[in-house]
Design a protein around this motif. Structure first.
Motif, mmCIF file in Angstrom:
data_model
loop_
_atom_site.group_PDB
_atom_site.id
_atom_site.type_symbol
_atom_site.label_atom_id
_atom_site.label_comp_id
_atom_site.label_asym_id
_atom_site.label_seq_id
_atom_site.Cartn_x
_atom_site.Cartn_y
_atom_site.Cartn_z
ATOM 1 N N THR A 25 53.942 28.416 11.613
ATOM 2 C CA THR A 25 54.669 27.690 12.671
ATOM 3 C C THR A 25 53.751 26.679 13.352
ATOM 4 O OG1 THR A 25 56.015 29.668 13.037
ATOM 5 C CG2 THR A 25 56.089 27.979 14.744
ATOM 6 N N GLU A 26 52.475 27.079 13.550
ATOM 7 C CA GLU A 26 51.525 26.197 14.250
ATOM 8 C C GLU A 26 51.043 25.036 13.386
ATOM 9 O OE1 GLU A 26 48.314 27.639 16.621
ATOM 10 O OE2 GLU A 26 49.329 29.512 17.102
ATOM 11 N N VAL A 27 50.802 25.299 12.102
ATOM 12 C CA VAL A 27 50.191 24.253 11.263
ATOM 13 C C VAL A 27 51.204 23.602 10.312
ATOM 14 C CG1 VAL A 27 47.944 25.387 11.383
ATOM 15 C CG2 VAL A 27 49.441 25.849 9.425
ATOM 16 N N GLY A 28 52.437 24.096 10.320
ATOM 17 C CA GLY A 28 53.474 23.518 9.458
ATOM 18 C C GLY A 28 53.504 24.193 8.089
ATOM 19 N N HIS A 29 54.647 24.097 7.419
ATOM 20 C CA HIS A 29 54.778 24.766 6.119
ATOM 21 C C HIS A 29 55.571 23.950 5.105
ATOM 22 C CE1 HIS A 29 58.733 25.806 7.745
ATOM 23 N NE2 HIS A 29 58.113 26.314 8.795
ATOM 24 N N LYS A 30 55.754 22.675 5.374
ATOM 25 C CA LYS A 30 56.414 21.828 4.371
ATOM 26 C C LYS A 30 55.436 21.522 3.237
ATOM 27 C CE LYS A 30 59.848 19.530 7.269
ATOM 28 N NZ LYS A 30 60.315 18.246 7.860
ATOM 29 N N ASN A 31 55.971 21.307 2.047
ATOM 30 C CA ASN A 31 55.148 20.940 0.882
ATOM 31 C C ASN A 31 53.933 21.860 0.740
ATOM 32 O OD1 ASN A 31 55.934 18.370 2.647
ATOM 33 N ND2 ASN A 31 56.406 17.954 0.505
ATOM 34 N N THR A 32 54.186 23.167 0.834
ATOM 35 C CA THR A 32 53.077 24.128 0.843
ATOM 36 C C THR A 32 53.324 25.237 -0.167
ATOM 37 O OG1 THR A 32 52.722 23.689 3.203
ATOM 38 C CG2 THR A 32 51.712 25.684 2.321
ATOM 39 N N ILE A 279 43.222 33.873 12.995
ATOM 40 C CA ILE A 279 43.319 34.306 14.401
ATOM 41 C C ILE A 279 43.401 33.082 15.312
ATOM 42 C CG2 ILE A 279 42.099 35.559 16.243
ATOM 43 C CD1 ILE A 279 40.717 37.098 13.794
ATOM 44 N N ASN A 280 42.702 31.999 14.918
ATOM 45 C CA ASN A 280 42.712 30.751 15.688
ATOM 46 C C ASN A 280 42.984 29.580 14.734
ATOM 47 O OD1 ASN A 280 42.286 28.674 17.536
ATOM 48 N ND2 ASN A 280 40.057 28.772 17.343
ATOM 49 N N PRO A 281 44.246 29.423 14.301
ATOM 50 C CA PRO A 281 44.553 28.445 13.246
ATOM 51 C C PRO A 281 44.272 26.991 13.610
ATOM 52 C CG PRO A 281 46.567 29.461 14.111
ATOM 53 C CD PRO A 281 45.427 30.220 14.683
ATOM 54 N N LYS A 282 44.195 26.689 14.902
ATOM 55 C CA LYS A 282 43.917 25.305 15.304
ATOM 56 C C LYS A 282 42.409 25.025 15.402
ATOM 57 C CE LYS A 282 48.053 23.505 15.698
ATOM 58 N NZ LYS A 282 48.732 23.152 16.941
ATOM 59 N N GLY A 283 41.595 26.055 15.179
ATOM 60 C CA GLY A 283 40.135 25.872 15.202
ATOM 61 C C GLY A 283 39.685 24.947 14.080
ATOM 62 N N LYS A 284 38.504 24.362 14.246
ATOM 63 C CA LYS A 284 38.005 23.370 13.275
ATOM 64 C C LYS A 284 37.777 23.954 11.895
ATOM 65 C CE LYS A 284 34.328 21.912 15.356
ATOM 66 N NZ LYS A 284 33.088 21.137 15.667
ATOM 67 N N GLY A 285 37.194 25.145 11.840
ATOM 68 C CA GLY A 285 36.864 25.738 10.556
ATOM 69 C C GLY A 285 35.768 24.967 9.838
ATOM 70 N N THR A 286 35.664 25.206 8.538
ATOM 71 C CA THR A 286 34.642 24.571 7.694
ATOM 72 C C THR A 286 35.329 23.800 6.579
ATOM 73 O OG1 THR A 286 33.106 26.391 8.114
ATOM 74 C CG2 THR A 286 32.645 24.997 6.200
ATOM 75 N N THR A 287 34.812 22.607 6.297
ATOM 76 C CA THR A 287 35.308 21.821 5.162
ATOM 77 C C THR A 287 34.242 21.768 4.079
ATOM 78 O OG1 THR A 287 36.639 20.417 6.631
ATOM 79 C CG2 THR A 287 36.203 19.582 4.415
#
Length: 416
Positions: A25-32, A279-287
């Protein structure tokens, strides 16, 4: 299209499944396309069933019942109506396993393993797909075995890229949301195969490659890739960016970053890999991608515990040269020793190994007939990528250094 991979920890219970919905819901799920592992520790539980099938027929029923009850508990927490079709779908999958074990005639462990263990993924994705539809997130469930085609090297199958590409191109609409299983494939006879270590991450990379995906995201219970394991090192830092090459280097030395076989197809098409927190889907994370080796450029610490350091020297002070070294490596190979570090001089040879299969004593008996042998068991191997003097000092304090080896970017220390 985006590929999302969710591991067993993210769907270990009903709350985990609900949190996955929150992430989408937070990050979207179209074309996934979602690649999902077995729930919690189900793979271990399925392995127990396989072990009972071969070694403990009396315990088989109980081992099976534990798996069924675990999943039924999650189903009852997610669905108010116990007449929902997902209950009968899940029951049918478990009946298939029972049926296979009843009629199977093959004595081959690896074949039986692959036909049974993957039901953990088939059940988890069936439950998740039904729940997403229930809460209004419409999706299509795919049987990954119809898409990823492999040889019949059970438990470590090799992908047939041409056939897989054909199946994926013709069978997937990039405008939809799909849910499928990690870790699994099928051979030319449509028997189930598994892809070996880190198989679910690899599944995500295979789909990304075949679909020319925009990205792959691996969702974990950590904020991203850290420069050290926080269980052993204080003040571990988040790495914002890692190059493909650096990630492969770190994995080679034993960091649980990403398995190189997952990175290889992504690197070929320069598809970025994101490691983020469910747990924190909007966090930057690692690329992980092309370009910057490491950002920030800090030392990265990798530790391997319970290693064995062996120092060998010739009995007659003769040189240890190509012939004797090749003979040594054959002995290490025959005794299934994973070599993590080697160092040699004219008359001595040091090697740090992982005695994973418990054949050390047998190997030592053989070596002692040919060499002087000093063996240190229970040592730790520290590797520091991008080291500086402070990084080395922090490990030297309080440890006895048995062996040290340096290259331009990497230092390795075997310590007691």
């Amino acid at each position: 299209m985006r590929i999302f991979k969710f591991g067993g920890a993210s769907v270990k219970d009903a709350d985990g499944v609900k949190n996955l919905v929150k992430v989408l819901t937070e990050v979207g799920h179209k074309n996934t396309l979602l690649v999902v592992s077995a729930m919690g520790k189900t793979t271990n539980a399925m392995e127990k069933i396989i072990d009972c099938y071969f070694n403990d027929k009396v315990g088989l029923k109980e081992a099976f019942q534990e798996v069924i009850e675990y999943h039924n508990g999650i189903l009852l927490d997610l669905f108010k109506n116990d007449k929902h079709e997902v209950f009968s779908k899940t029951k049918t999958l478990f009946e298939e396993v029972k049926g296979f074990l009843a009629w199977n005639k093959s004595p081959k462990y690896s074949f039986v393993y692959d036909q049974v263990v993957g039901y953990g993924e088939l059940v988890s994705t069936t439950i998740l797909s039904a729940y997403l539809n229930e809460v209004g997130i419409k999706n299509s469930w795919l049987d990954v075995r119809d898409f990823i085609k492999t040889d019949n090297n059970y438990r470590d199958a090799v992908v047939n890229w041409e056939k897989t590409q054909e199946k994926v191109t013709s069978g997937i609409d990039v405008d939809k949301l799909y849910i499928t299983q990690g870790f699994l494939g099928s051979d030319d006879n449509n028997f189930t195969t598994t892809l070996g270590r880190e198989g679910s991450d690899y599944t995500a990379a295979i789909f990304a490659y075949c679909l020319n995906a925009n990205s792959v995201t691996i969702w974990k219970d950590v904020p991203g890739v850290l420069n050290a394991d926080p269980r052993y090192f204080e003040e571990a830092q988040l790495l914002n960016k890692i190059s493909y090459r650096e990630a492969i280097e770190l994995a080679f030395y034993g960091a649980s970053v990403i398995h190189p076989k997952t990175l290889q197809p992504l690197q070929r098409k320069e598809i970025p890999l994101l490691v983020k927190s469910f747990i924190n889907p909007k966090g930057k994370g690692t690329t992980v991608g092309k370009g910057t080796t490491l950002e920030p450029k800090v030392p990265c610490y990798i530790m391997k515990k319970d290693q064995v350091l062996m120092r060998l020297s010739s009995l007659d002070f003769s040189f240890i040269v190509e012939n004797s070294i090749s003979e040594l490596f054959k002995m290490l190979h025959d005794h299934k020793m994973k070599v993590d570090l080697i160092q040699n001089s004219a008359i001595s040879f040091s090697v740090c190994v992982d005695n994973k299969f418990g054949q050390l004593q047998e190997l030592l008996n053989l070596l002692k007939s040919r060499f002087n042998v000093v063996c240190h068991e229970g040592v730790s191997l520290y590797t520091i990528r991008h080291f500086d003097s402070d990084a080395i000092s922090s490990l030297q304090n309080g440890h006895e250094i048995l062996l040290e080896q340096r290259a331009n970017e990497t230092v390795q220390l075997v310590v007691k």
